[in-house]
Design a protein around this motif. Sequence first.
Motif, short mmCIF file in Angstrom:
data_model
loop_
_atom_site.label_atom_id
_atom_site.label_comp_id
_atom_site.label_asym_id
_atom_site.label_seq_id
_atom_site.Cartn_x
_atom_site.Cartn_y
_atom_site.Cartn_z
N GLU A 34 0.84 -1.20 0.00
CA GLU A 34 0.00 0.00 0.00
C GLU A 34 0.87 1.24 0.00
O GLU A 34 2.08 1.18 0.25
N ILE A 35 0.27 2.38 -0.27
CA ILE A 35 1.03 3.63 -0.25
C ILE A 35 1.24 4.05 1.19
O ILE A 35 0.36 3.93 2.03
N THR A 90 7.65 5.70 -7.55
CA THR A 90 6.99 4.54 -6.95
C THR A 90 5.63 4.94 -6.38
O THR A 90 4.64 4.21 -6.52
N ARG A 91 5.57 6.08 -5.75
CA ARG A 91 4.30 6.56 -5.19
C ARG A 91 3.30 6.88 -6.30
O ARG A 91 2.11 6.55 -6.19
N LYS A 94 1.75 3.68 -7.56
CA LYS A 94 0.73 3.16 -6.65
C LYS A 94 -0.56 3.97 -6.76
O LYS A 94 -1.66 3.41 -6.69
N LYS A 97 -2.45 2.92 -9.80
CA LYS A 97 -3.02 1.58 -9.67
C LYS A 97 -4.20 1.53 -8.71
O LYS A 97 -5.19 0.85 -8.96
N PRO A 162 -4.79 -2.90 -2.61
CA PRO A 162 -3.51 -3.54 -2.30
C PRO A 162 -3.72 -4.80 -1.47
O PRO A 162 -4.63 -4.87 -0.64
#
Length: 217
Positions: A34-35, A90-91, A94, A97, A162
């Motif tokens: 998860e973020i 990367t953030r 996420k 997604k 997630p």
Amino acid sequence: MESGSGIDDYETLISTTDADLLKRSWRNEKAAPEILQFQASLVQRSREQIQLMEETVEELVENGEDPLTVSLYQMDIDRTLFLLRSYLRTRVQKIEKFMFHIEKTAHLWTRLSRQEQKFAKRSMEDMKKHLEDSVLCKMPDRYKSHLKQSLISAEDDMVPEPKLDAFVICRTIKFLGGLPVDDSGEENPLDMYAGDIYALRYKSIKPLIESGQLDLV
């Protein structure tokens, strides 16, 4: 300004560098399903460090400093830039997604920076419009939701979430004693010693990650 002042400022700053903290945040973000909370202060300090290092390199070049010395400073810049860009990228991945899930989950939404929230809102609007124009407009009324398989669905079953029960690799920062890391209902405490590495379900150690007692690797 004297020629050595920029170098002195850099050496003072680099002695308290946030490179290790940035690397830690980057690793945790990449490994967590998860973020995580956006590290606003760390990102801001890292950007300031990069700016100072770039100014130092320019000063060294202008003063005819040894190319090897310049290259060492440039390596620090490249390392920090890589970590910062990869962390932010990367953030963003996420958010792309899980944007609908993040938006409807209050504690996840507050983990985003203002810029990330704006990006998420814009992405959701674009995705919704794309689905409506290309697919949903041709579907029966009961199937025109971009969040549910049909209007009779009780939950937003078309929204990806997630997988919090996924296994992750983690390292203990300090001795944590016997901790329950199993949600099976049985008492299975695990003595976690500093520096030890474990493979555990993310949801069972999530509070320890958030409190900084465990690092993901």
